[in-house]
Design an enzyme around this catalytic site. Structure first.
Site, PDB file in Angstrom:
ATOM      1  N   LYS A  30       0.966  -1.022  -0.076  1.00 22.68           N
ATOM      2  CA  LYS A  30       0.005  -0.132  -0.048  1.00 22.68           C
ATOM      3  C   LYS A  30       1.123   1.324  -0.015  1.00 22.68           C
ATOM      4  O   LYS A  30       0.219   2.442  -0.185  1.00 22.68           O
ATOM      5  CB  LYS A  30      -0.941   0.023   1.168  1.00 22.68           C
ATOM      6  CG  LYS A  30      -2.082  -1.131   1.088  1.00 22.68           C
ATOM      7  CD  LYS A  30      -2.904  -0.935   2.312  1.00 22.68           C
ATOM      8  CE  LYS A  30      -4.109  -2.018   2.136  1.00 22.68           C
ATOM      9  NZ  LYS A  30      -5.188  -1.963   3.076  1.00 22.68           N
ATOM     10  N   HIS A  32      -1.914  -3.444  -4.676  1.00 23.48           N
ATOM     11  CA  HIS A  32      -1.013  -3.448  -3.556  1.00 23.48           C
ATOM     12  C   HIS A  32      -0.457  -4.707  -3.115  1.00 23.48           C
ATOM     13  O   HIS A  32       0.616  -4.904  -2.631  1.00 23.48           O
ATOM     14  CB  HIS A  32      -1.589  -2.828  -2.426  1.00 23.48           C
ATOM     15  CG  HIS A  32      -2.349  -3.780  -1.398  1.00 23.48           C
ATOM     16  ND1 HIS A  32      -3.883  -4.221  -1.640  1.00 23.48           N
ATOM     17  CD2 HIS A  32      -2.120  -4.529  -0.261  1.00 23.48           C
ATOM     18  CE1 HIS A  32      -4.248  -4.991  -0.778  1.00 23.48           C
ATOM     19  NE2 HIS A  32      -3.374  -5.097   0.011  1.00 23.48           N
ATOM     20  N   HIS A  36      -5.700 -12.148   0.667  1.00 25.47           N
ATOM     21  CA  HIS A  36      -6.784 -11.652  -0.241  1.00 25.47           C
ATOM     22  C   HIS A  36      -7.618 -12.579  -1.040  1.00 25.47           C
ATOM     23  O   HIS A  36      -8.814 -12.167  -1.790  1.00 25.47           O
ATOM     24  CB  HIS A  36      -6.720 -10.076  -0.967  1.00 25.47           C
ATOM     25  CG  HIS A  36      -6.545  -8.898   0.056  1.00 25.47           C
ATOM     26  ND1 HIS A  36      -7.606  -8.611   1.016  1.00 25.47           N
ATOM     27  CD2 HIS A  36      -5.476  -8.085   0.240  1.00 25.47           C
ATOM     28  CE1 HIS A  36      -7.146  -7.602   1.492  1.00 25.47           C
ATOM     29  NE2 HIS A  36      -5.941  -7.322   1.243  1.00 25.47           N
TER      30      HIS A  36
END
Length: 224
Positions: free
Chosen positions: A92, A117, A143
């Protein structure tokens, strides 16, 4: 007489080996502690930029370590998970402020930038020679979703690394119970219920059960 001398020499050699081993252990512990501090400091740099997530790294790392304990992971597995937790969002730093710090919902184009990111973080983490592969798997897979609807690779089920599956539970729970400009903090009970409801969809159903059982007796926010 000779065998007696041989025994003395063997004892002396054993003492020397033991001392050398103890020195090596001490050096390894110092190196691990230095690496630990350096990696955590990288996460704190990101938190200094995005004040809304301040404290997230330490809280989510603590959750992950408690899961590692419940799963009886070895010290090396636990260390790799901890280091991956420190770096999970490091990519990020590559996301523009206009996206990272936006106080409202992101549009489709902004989501594409935000999701980048993961790849950025993996490139950064892969350049750290001391980082074990298991730590990289945390950065790469946290994720992804059990149902294949996550990112960046759209992996599903056991295609997702164990480290990524464990950490995803911790990361989502911590995000739910944290206040953000665009949302209020969920209660512990509501967040845990949502985690359980996502078993077999967002999360590994077996690990979800472990998480819910492990933290189901806790009161309030799970951290520290």
């Amino acid at each position: 007489m000779w065998s007696g001398k041989r025994c003395v020499l063997a004892d002396a050699d054993l003492d020397a080996v033991q001392m050398a081993f103890q020195r090596r252990l001490a050096a390894d512990r110092q190196a691990d502690a230095a690496c630990d501090a350096a990696l955590r400091s990288l996460a704190l740099i990101l938190e200094a930029r995005d004040s809304e997530t301040r404290g997230h790294t330490d809280r989510v790392t603590e959750l992950a370590l408690r899961m590692a304990g419940a799963l009886c992971w070895s010290p090396s597995q636990t260390r790799a998970l901890r280091w991956g937790a420190y770096l999970h969002d490091i990519g990020k730093l590559d996301v523009p402020d206009a996206v990272l710090l936006k106080p409202g919902p992101l549009d489709a184009a902004e989501w594409t930038v935000m999701r980048s990111h993961v790849e950025a973080g993996l490139r950064f983490a892969a350049g750290l020679d001391a980082l074990p592969e298991a730590s990289l798997r945390v950065v790469r897979d946290h994720h992804e979703r059990w149902d294949g609807q996550g990112y960046p690779a759209g992996k599903g089920g056991n295609e997702i690394s164990l480290e990524g599956r464990v950490f995803a539970l911790c990361d989502v729970y911590e995000a739910l119970v944290s206040e953000r400009p665009y949302k209020v903090a969920w209660t512990h009970e509501a967040a845990l219920a949502e985690i359980g409801a996502q078993a077999g969809r967002h999360f590994d159903p077996v690990l979800t059960q472990v998480f819910v059982e492990l933290f189901g007796q806790s009161e309030g926010r799970l951290a520290g």
